[in-house]
Design an enzyme around this catalytic site. Structure first.
Site, PDB file in Angstrom:
ATOM      1  N   LYS A  47       0.822  -1.196   0.000  1.00 12.22           N
ATOM      2  CA  LYS A  47       0.000   0.000   0.000  1.00 12.22           C
ATOM      3  C   LYS A  47       0.863   1.255   0.000  1.00 12.22           C
ATOM      4  O   LYS A  47       0.399   2.355  -0.295  1.00 12.22           O
ATOM      5  CB  LYS A  47      -0.881   0.035   1.272  1.00 12.22           C
ATOM      6  N   GLY A  48       2.129   1.072   0.349  1.00 19.46           N
ATOM      7  CA  GLY A  48       3.002   2.205   0.634  1.00 19.46           C
ATOM      8  C   GLY A  48       3.156   3.236  -0.463  1.00 19.46           C
ATOM      9  O   GLY A  48       3.320   4.422  -0.192  1.00 19.46           O
ATOM     10  N   GLU A  93       7.838   2.816  -6.312  1.00 15.66           N
ATOM     11  CA  GLU A  93       7.951   2.288  -4.945  1.00 15.66           C
ATOM     12  C   GLU A  93       7.997   3.417  -3.926  1.00 15.66           C
ATOM     13  O   GLU A  93       8.384   4.543  -4.246  1.00 15.66           O
ATOM     14  CB  GLU A  93       9.237   1.442  -4.817  1.00 15.66           C
ATOM     15  N   ASP A  94       7.598   3.100  -2.714  1.00 17.90           N
ATOM     16  CA  ASP A  94       7.705   4.071  -1.628  1.00 17.90           C
ATOM     17  C   ASP A  94       9.145   4.151  -1.118  1.00 17.90           C
ATOM     18  O   ASP A  94       9.714   5.223  -0.979  1.00 17.90           O
ATOM     19  CB  ASP A  94       6.745   3.718  -0.486  1.00 17.90           C
ATOM     20  N   ASP A 134      14.676  -0.589   0.667  1.00 19.50           N
ATOM     21  CA  ASP A 134      15.362  -0.785   1.942  1.00 19.50           C
ATOM     22  C   ASP A 134      16.426  -1.874   1.724  1.00 19.50           C
ATOM     23  O   ASP A 134      17.514  -1.591   1.237  1.00 19.50           O
ATOM     24  CB  ASP A 134      14.274  -1.173   2.952  1.00 19.50           C
ATOM     25  N   PHE A 138      13.739   4.227  10.760  1.00 14.71           N
ATOM     26  CA  PHE A 138      12.409   3.789  10.354  1.00 14.71           C
ATOM     27  C   PHE A 138      11.527   5.007  10.142  1.00 14.71           C
ATOM     28  O   PHE A 138      11.343   5.820  11.043  1.00 14.71           O
ATOM     29  CB  PHE A 138      11.807   2.859  11.413  1.00 14.71           C
ATOM     30  N   VAL A 139      11.001   5.135   8.942  1.00 13.63           N
ATOM     31  CA  VAL A 139      10.226   6.333   8.615  1.00 13.63           C
ATOM     32  C   VAL A 139       8.760   6.002   8.338  1.00 13.63           C
ATOM     33  O   VAL A 139       8.422   4.880   7.965  1.00 13.63           O
ATOM     34  CB  VAL A 139      10.834   7.079   7.405  1.00 13.63           C
ATOM     35  N   ASP A 184       3.973   3.140   6.677  1.00 18.04           N
ATOM     36  CA  ASP A 184       3.290   2.879   7.943  1.00 18.04           C
ATOM     37  C   ASP A 184       4.207   2.339   9.027  1.00 18.04           C
ATOM     38  O   ASP A 184       5.291   1.827   8.764  1.00 18.04           O
ATOM     39  CB  ASP A 184       2.180   1.851   7.729  1.00 18.04           C
ATOM     40  N   ARG A 233       0.158   6.306   7.732  1.00 17.98           N
ATOM     41  CA  ARG A 233       0.270   6.436   6.269  1.00 17.98           C
ATOM     42  C   ARG A 233      -0.245   7.798   5.814  1.00 17.98           C
ATOM     43  O   ARG A 233       0.186   8.323   4.795  1.00 17.98           O
ATOM     44  CB  ARG A 233      -0.564   5.353   5.574  1.00 17.98           C
TER      45      ARG A 233
HETATM   46  P1  IMP Z   1      12.794  -4.040   0.945  1.00 19.72           P
HETATM   47  O1  IMP Z   1      13.524  -4.342   2.225  1.00 19.72           O
HETATM   48  O2  IMP Z   1      13.625  -3.176   0.019  1.00 19.72           O
HETATM   49  O3  IMP Z   1      12.313  -5.288   0.301  1.00 19.72           O
HETATM   50  O4  IMP Z   1      11.529  -3.165   1.345  1.00 19.72           O
HETATM   51  C1  IMP Z   1      10.313  -3.778   1.588  1.00 19.72           C
HETATM   52  C2  IMP Z   1       9.243  -2.844   2.081  1.00 19.72           C
HETATM   53  O5  IMP Z   1       9.461  -2.602   3.463  1.00 19.72           O
HETATM   54  C3  IMP Z   1       9.130  -1.444   1.501  1.00 19.72           C
HETATM   55  O6  IMP Z   1       8.481  -1.391   0.261  1.00 19.72           O
HETATM   56  C4  IMP Z   1       8.296  -0.784   2.572  1.00 19.72           C
HETATM   57  O7  IMP Z   1       6.917  -1.071   2.395  1.00 19.72           O
HETATM   58  C5  IMP Z   1       8.802  -1.452   3.832  1.00 19.72           C
HETATM   59  N1  IMP Z   1       9.744  -0.553   4.547  1.00 19.72           N
HETATM   60  C6  IMP Z   1      11.101  -0.552   4.489  1.00 19.72           C
HETATM   61  N2  IMP Z   1      11.630   0.422   5.265  1.00 19.72           N
HETATM   62  C7  IMP Z   1      10.555   1.046   5.824  1.00 19.72           C
HETATM   63  C8  IMP Z   1      10.436   2.170   6.724  1.00 19.72           C
HETATM   64  O8  IMP Z   1      11.415   2.816   7.174  1.00 19.72           O
HETATM   65  N3  IMP Z   1       9.167   2.514   7.083  1.00 19.72           N
HETATM   66  C9  IMP Z   1       8.050   1.871   6.608  1.00 19.72           C
HETATM   67  N4  IMP Z   1       8.134   0.828   5.771  1.00 19.72           N
HETATM   68  C10 IMP Z   1       9.362   0.427   5.377  1.00 19.72           C
HETATM   69 MG    MG Z   2       6.539  -0.927  -0.389  1.00 13.25          MG
END
Ligand code: IMP
Ligand code: MG
Length: 179
Positions: free
Chosen positions: A40-41, A96-97, A100, A149-150, A156, A162
């Site tokens: 949803k991000g 993408e939001d 990470d 963590f944001v 969220d 959100r």
């Molecule tokens: P990935 O670790 O790159 O696979 O990220 C997976 C998902 O984790 C992202 O698309 C976000 O939805 C969530 N995420 C990662 N870091 C944060 C954060 O700091 N706050 C909120 N959601 C996060």
């Molecule tokens: Mg995401």
């Protein structure tokens, strides 16, 4: 209520999103664009971006979950809700939001590429390079942020925050991240 401090203001987000839209308007002038938002991000970002695009735009969404504990995701990603339409022959921009660990997109990009879009690009509002575990080729990044963590603007903390119009840092964090 958790304590949240502002990291990126609403105004800074709007300015940067306009710049990202301008780039797409330039690069895809005279073509059609198919935006794919990861739920949803990325919803807030994809809407703000789409409103600033000048070419014919279509939009689709998909939902994924990654398995892991706490705030770590691991390599296993599952498509919970797939796209409604085929992407073959289209100019796709994945929106993408935040990137990470890179696990989600390093899984998704090859899956979508195998569906033979005529082009595919990945853009993200935020990137946390210090946390990267998998290399992902990102075509445009809104803001590079530190390892914190944001929340807000779609992101969220236990499904909350959100709706904040800015990106904030949760000062006291004791939970799980969510897609
Ligand atoms: P990935 O670790 O790159 O696979 O990220 C997976 C998902 O984790 C992202 O698309 C976000 O939805 C969530 N995420 C990662 N870091 C944060 C954060 O700091 N706050 C909120 N959601 C996060
Ligand atoms: Mg995401």
């Amino acid at each position: 209520m958790d304590k949240i401090s502002v990291l990126i203001s609403k105004e800074a987000l709007e300015t940067r999103i306009q710049e990202m839209a301008d780039k797409l308007n330039q690069d895809y002038a005279g073509q059609e664009l198919h935006l794919i938002g990861i739920l949803k991000g990325s919803v807030f970002f994809v809407c703000e971006l789409a409103k600033r695009l000048t070419m014919p735009v279509t939009m689709d969404f998909m939902s994924v979950s990654s398995y892991g504990t706490g705030t770590e995701s691991c390599g296993r990603v599952k498509i919970v809700m797939d796209l409604a339409e085929p992407i073959q022959g289209r100019n796709v921009v994945m929106v993408e939001d935040i990137i990470d660990s890179g696990n989600t997109l390093s899984y998704l990009l090859p899956v979508l590429t195998s569906r033979r879009p005529s082009s595919i690009r990945l853009i993200t509002l935020l990137s946390k390079p210090d946390r990267r575990k998998k290399d992902v080729k990102i075509d445009d990044i809104g803001f590079v942020i530190p390892d914190a963590f944001v929340v807000g603007f779609g992101l969220d903390y236990a499904q909350k925050y959100r709706n904040l119009p800015y990106i904030g840092i949760v000062e006291e964090q004791k939970g799980e991240k969510d897609e």
